[in-house]
Scaffold this motif. Sequence first.
Motif, mmCIF file in Angstrom:
data_model
loop_
_atom_site.group_PDB
_atom_site.id
_atom_site.type_symbol
_atom_site.label_atom_id
_atom_site.label_comp_id
_atom_site.label_asym_id
_atom_site.label_seq_id
_atom_site.Cartn_x
_atom_site.Cartn_y
_atom_site.Cartn_z
ATOM 1 N N GLU A 1 -24.799 16.939 -16.792
ATOM 2 C CA GLU A 1 -24.818 18.231 -17.009
ATOM 3 C C GLU A 1 -25.311 19.037 -15.951
ATOM 4 O O GLU A 1 -26.400 18.619 -15.489
ATOM 5 C CB GLU A 1 -25.586 18.511 -18.414
ATOM 6 N N PRO A 2 -24.857 20.358 -15.776
ATOM 7 C CA PRO A 2 -25.631 20.974 -14.736
ATOM 8 C C PRO A 2 -26.938 21.877 -15.061
ATOM 9 O O PRO A 2 -26.988 22.942 -15.183
ATOM 10 C CB PRO A 2 -24.236 22.170 -14.319
ATOM 11 N N ASP A 3 -27.657 21.094 -15.724
ATOM 12 C CA ASP A 3 -29.115 21.579 -16.136
ATOM 13 C C ASP A 3 -30.157 20.422 -15.857
ATOM 14 O O ASP A 3 -29.831 19.292 -16.743
ATOM 15 C CB ASP A 3 -28.778 21.979 -17.613
ATOM 16 N N ILE A 4 -31.238 20.751 -15.236
ATOM 17 C CA ILE A 4 -32.054 19.976 -14.989
ATOM 18 C C ILE A 4 -32.821 19.326 -16.330
ATOM 19 O O ILE A 4 -33.593 18.051 -16.458
ATOM 20 C CB ILE A 4 -32.837 19.923 -14.027
ATOM 21 N N LYS A 5 -32.809 20.131 -17.168
ATOM 22 C CA LYS A 5 -33.637 19.911 -18.453
ATOM 23 C C LYS A 5 -32.814 19.238 -19.549
ATOM 24 O O LYS A 5 -33.610 18.997 -20.697
ATOM 25 C CB LYS A 5 -34.235 21.156 -18.931
ATOM 26 N N THR A 6 -31.583 18.965 -19.434
ATOM 27 C CA THR A 6 -30.695 18.360 -20.302
ATOM 28 C C THR A 6 -31.216 16.962 -20.821
ATOM 29 O O THR A 6 -31.608 16.078 -19.760
ATOM 30 C CB THR A 6 -29.388 18.475 -19.989
ATOM 31 N N VAL A 7 -31.484 16.614 -21.809
ATOM 32 C CA VAL A 7 -32.110 15.114 -22.170
ATOM 33 C C VAL A 7 -31.047 14.161 -21.773
ATOM 34 O O VAL A 7 -31.548 13.056 -21.202
ATOM 35 C CB VAL A 7 -32.373 15.166 -23.674
ATOM 36 N N SER A 8 -29.975 14.229 -21.865
ATOM 37 C CA SER A 8 -29.117 13.093 -21.475
ATOM 38 C C SER A 8 -29.174 12.946 -20.023
ATOM 39 O O SER A 8 -28.832 11.764 -19.562
ATOM 40 C CB SER A 8 -27.454 13.560 -21.741
ATOM 41 N N ALA B 1 -31.725 10.494 -19.674
ATOM 42 C CA ALA B 1 -31.304 9.287 -20.042
ATOM 43 C C ALA B 1 -30.429 8.363 -19.263
ATOM 44 O O ALA B 1 -30.201 7.136 -19.407
ATOM 45 C CB ALA B 1 -30.589 9.156 -21.671
ATOM 46 N N HIS B 2 -29.441 9.106 -18.498
ATOM 47 C CA HIS B 2 -28.519 8.449 -17.892
ATOM 48 C C HIS B 2 -28.613 9.108 -16.297
ATOM 49 O O HIS B 2 -27.903 9.667 -15.614
ATOM 50 C CB HIS B 2 -26.938 8.891 -18.429
ATOM 51 N N TRP B 3 -29.740 8.911 -15.909
ATOM 52 C CA TRP B 3 -30.247 9.624 -14.507
ATOM 53 C C TRP B 3 -29.386 8.597 -13.421
ATOM 54 O O TRP B 3 -29.388 7.276 -13.219
ATOM 55 C CB TRP B 3 -31.586 9.363 -14.194
ATOM 56 N N TYR B 4 -28.586 9.397 -12.566
ATOM 57 C CA TYR B 4 -27.954 8.695 -11.276
ATOM 58 C C TYR B 4 -27.935 9.182 -10.141
ATOM 59 O O TYR B 4 -28.075 10.709 -10.111
ATOM 60 C CB TYR B 4 -26.285 8.717 -12.031
ATOM 61 N N VAL B 5 -28.153 8.501 -9.041
ATOM 62 C CA VAL B 5 -28.344 9.185 -7.827
ATOM 63 C C VAL B 5 -27.821 8.860 -6.567
ATOM 64 O O VAL B 5 -27.493 7.684 -6.693
ATOM 65 C CB VAL B 5 -30.082 8.965 -7.383
#
Length: 297
Positions: free
Chosen positions: A113-120, A123-127
């Motif tokens: 999601e285009p929101d750094i505060k979104t919980v998901s 949980a699904h951090w990808y770099v």
Amino acid sequence: MIDKRLFPFNGRVAHTSLQGQIEAETFTDGTVMEVITRTADLLDQPKGSRTCQLLFGEPFRALDESDYSVFGFREADGYVGWMAKQDLGTPPTSPFLKPALRVTVPRAPFLEEPDIKTVSNGAHWYVLPFGSRIRHRPYNDTTKEDALAASGWMMAHQPTSKIPTTRFIRTNHVAPLTTKDPATVAELFLHTPYLWGGDSAFGIDCSGLVQTALTACGIPCPRDSDMQQAAFADIDPATRQRGDLIFWKGHVGMLLDADTLIHANAHHMAVAIEPLADAITRISAKEFGDVTGYARP
């Protein structure tokens, strides 16, 4: 002499460019596939040793496959090897996708999601590492697309082995190309861990750093240091300048100026900057012997 690193033949299947030169059971043009993981190792044989890596979105021409591995070569430079089948997917054909852009920062968050505060997102951090290829997938609703762009985000296609999805990336983290100065690109990798055969901001080796820096600026460059020394014209070391390359047998670095070197090396186990004279003394005495030449790409 045949350089097996650039010879697309595995003993059974060969690329059609070799027809008339060798005997093979099958000749094929192959199928272009695409890396769907952030980095993917290219191996010298199935389950073998890493020779280099491909990055997210990078094309790979598949010539043959086994149950778990695919044989072929990197489209960018023709480097031959085997890849895990799970790291590859089919390139997208959607007419809504824009031409590929490159990640231009060392590491770029690629979020659900285009929101750094979104919980998901947590949980699904990808770099994605520098050089990864992404395709902009605009919203069909231009009002929604304009609002997203105004917020500094872009929706992008995420290739997978199953159903493609979308993620979001900052617009200032991607561009068609980066800079005309390869040394500036190399500096982005300062302190990146040293990794034999590595090609990303998660781990890189000496020739991987040089190839990454040059190709990001539109300068074709082969993968390994011996190939690089053969590809570029020798220069008089007295004329050396920023962006020039210095070679040892088995090692390469890039000059930030006439007296300063940046290189990925196992002494520091990282990409490091140091005085050229100090590096020459240490490397000549303890590692690769004397300098074998200088070149200007």
